[in-house]
Motif scaffolding. Sequence first.
Motif, mmCIF file in Angstrom:
data_model
loop_
_atom_site.group_PDB
_atom_site.id
_atom_site.type_symbol
_atom_site.label_atom_id
_atom_site.label_comp_id
_atom_site.label_asym_id
_atom_site.label_seq_id
_atom_site.Cartn_x
_atom_site.Cartn_y
_atom_site.Cartn_z
ATOM 1 N N MET A 1 32.046 31.671 45.790
ATOM 2 C CA MET A 1 33.382 31.546 46.300
ATOM 3 C C MET A 1 34.077 32.908 46.160
ATOM 4 S SD MET A 1 36.070 28.553 45.449
ATOM 5 C CE MET A 1 35.055 27.436 46.386
ATOM 6 N N LYS A 2 34.848 33.270 47.149
ATOM 7 C CA LYS A 2 35.545 34.548 47.122
ATOM 8 C C LYS A 2 36.667 34.525 46.085
ATOM 9 C CE LYS A 2 37.374 38.039 50.125
ATOM 10 N NZ LYS A 2 36.399 39.075 50.097
ATOM 11 N N SER A 3 36.750 35.610 45.339
ATOM 12 C CA SER A 3 37.828 35.737 44.356
ATOM 13 C C SER A 3 38.315 37.179 44.361
ATOM 14 C CB SER A 3 37.353 35.334 42.959
ATOM 15 O OG SER A 3 36.359 36.215 42.500
ATOM 16 N N GLU A 4 39.519 37.368 43.863
ATOM 17 C CA GLU A 4 40.036 38.715 43.682
ATOM 18 C C GLU A 4 40.655 38.797 42.299
ATOM 19 O OE1 GLU A 4 43.078 39.753 46.546
ATOM 20 O OE2 GLU A 4 43.934 37.760 46.471
ATOM 21 N N TRP A 5 40.561 39.977 41.714
ATOM 22 C CA TRP A 5 41.061 40.148 40.361
ATOM 23 C C TRP A 5 41.490 41.583 40.133
ATOM 24 C CZ3 TRP A 5 38.201 43.555 37.396
ATOM 25 C CH2 TRP A 5 36.877 43.777 37.778
ATOM 26 N N MET A 6 42.286 41.753 39.084
ATOM 27 C CA MET A 6 42.769 43.069 38.704
ATOM 28 C C MET A 6 42.763 43.158 37.177
ATOM 29 S SD MET A 6 46.505 44.746 39.456
ATOM 30 C CE MET A 6 46.188 44.940 41.204
ATOM 31 N N LEU B 1 43.598 36.853 37.991
ATOM 32 C CA LEU B 1 42.498 36.388 38.823
ATOM 33 C C LEU B 1 42.962 35.344 39.832
ATOM 34 C CD1 LEU B 1 39.357 35.868 39.296
ATOM 35 C CD2 LEU B 1 39.536 34.228 37.417
ATOM 36 N N ASN B 2 42.490 35.489 41.063
ATOM 37 C CA ASN B 2 42.686 34.468 42.090
ATOM 38 C C ASN B 2 41.314 33.895 42.403
ATOM 39 O OD1 ASN B 2 43.194 32.872 44.295
ATOM 40 N ND2 ASN B 2 44.372 34.400 45.390
ATOM 41 N N PHE B 3 41.113 32.655 42.033
ATOM 42 C CA PHE B 3 39.860 31.954 42.313
ATOM 43 C C PHE B 3 40.213 30.613 42.945
ATOM 44 C CE2 PHE B 3 36.359 29.097 41.316
ATOM 45 C CZ PHE B 3 35.270 29.851 41.727
ATOM 46 N N ASN B 4 39.646 30.357 44.103
ATOM 47 C CA ASN B 4 39.897 29.106 44.812
ATOM 48 C C ASN B 4 41.397 28.926 45.082
ATOM 49 O OD1 ASN B 4 38.986 26.811 46.101
ATOM 50 N ND2 ASN B 4 38.969 25.566 44.247
ATOM 51 N N ASP B 5 42.055 30.018 45.471
ATOM 52 C CA ASP B 5 43.489 30.045 45.784
ATOM 53 C C ASP B 5 44.379 29.644 44.611
ATOM 54 O OD1 ASP B 5 43.172 30.995 48.400
ATOM 55 O OD2 ASP B 5 42.752 28.966 49.121
ATOM 56 N N GLN B 6 43.903 29.844 43.404
ATOM 57 C CA GLN B 6 44.681 29.561 42.203
ATOM 58 C C GLN B 6 44.758 30.827 41.361
ATOM 59 O OE1 GLN B 6 45.015 25.989 40.798
ATOM 60 N NE2 GLN B 6 46.111 26.649 38.999
ATOM 61 N N TRP B 7 45.988 31.286 41.075
ATOM 62 C CA TRP B 7 46.199 32.470 40.239
ATOM 63 C C TRP B 7 46.194 32.071 38.779
ATOM 64 C CZ3 TRP B 7 45.667 37.210 41.874
ATOM 65 C CH2 TRP B 7 45.886 37.509 43.209
ATOM 66 N N THR B 8 45.436 32.814 37.984
ATOM 67 C CA THR B 8 45.408 32.614 36.540
ATOM 68 C C THR B 8 45.372 33.982 35.865
ATOM 69 O OG1 THR B 8 42.989 32.443 36.551
ATOM 70 C CG2 THR B 8 44.243 30.373 36.619
ATOM 71 N N THR C 1 35.483 39.913 45.059
ATOM 72 C CA THR C 1 34.100 39.632 44.702
ATOM 73 C C THR C 1 33.752 38.187 45.024
ATOM 74 O OG1 THR C 1 32.492 39.806 42.902
ATOM 75 C CG2 THR C 1 34.663 38.979 42.332
ATOM 76 N N GLU C 2 32.494 37.871 44.909
ATOM 77 C CA GLU C 2 32.016 36.494 45.015
ATOM 78 C C GLU C 2 31.706 36.011 43.607
ATOM 79 O OE1 GLU C 2 31.622 34.505 47.770
ATOM 80 O OE2 GLU C 2 32.465 36.080 49.030
ATOM 81 N N ALA C 3 32.143 34.809 43.285
ATOM 82 C CA ALA C 3 31.897 34.243 41.961
ATOM 83 C C ALA C 3 31.648 32.744 42.099
ATOM 84 C CB ALA C 3 33.087 34.499 41.052
ATOM 85 N N PHE C 4 30.851 32.209 41.193
ATOM 86 C CA PHE C 4 30.555 30.780 41.197
ATOM 87 C C PHE C 4 31.632 29.968 40.495
ATOM 88 C CE2 PHE C 4 26.276 32.723 41.414
ATOM 89 C CZ PHE C 4 25.903 32.220 42.638
ATOM 90 N N SER C 5 32.356 30.627 39.576
ATOM 91 C CA SER C 5 33.363 29.926 38.781
ATOM 92 C C SER C 5 34.385 30.936 38.263
ATOM 93 C CB SER C 5 32.700 29.219 37.594
ATOM 94 O OG SER C 5 32.135 30.169 36.707
#
Length: 129
Positions: free
Chosen positions: A1-6, A26-33, A95-99
């Motif tokens: 799944m596509k994610s973006e992070w800083m 981190l933005n993973f699955n359209d959720q910012w954490t 990046t691409e990440a599984f989780s």
Amino acid sequence: MKSEWMPLFWEPVAGTNERLMAGVVLNFNDQWTVHRILRDDVLESLYGKAASNPKQLIEDGLKLCLSVVKEAGLQTLFAMDASIMGLHPGPKYSTEAFSVSDAIKQAAFLHSSLARIDDWDELDAPDSP
């Protein structure tokens, strides 16, 4: 799944430009954490019994960074010319990440030798009796 992070870097002694990776937004699955990366034992070795103070400062700074990203986007955080409670944003990565755990590990492996990798391994571990 596509994610973006800083990565978010912390300067333990102001003005030295020596920075440790404190966390990641981190933005993973359209959720910012936001996640603290810096281990407790590192803070304890730097500050001893007073380690709870910088730990709280970092935690509060991470929460503020998350608020900025949720309200104005990652680019706004990157474009800021000042730190947020001592945290300095690094470059943005896609990046691409599984989780979530996988994305956090990517950030830690790329920018931090002081990360809490074991904590993220536990998130991926299957439950067993």
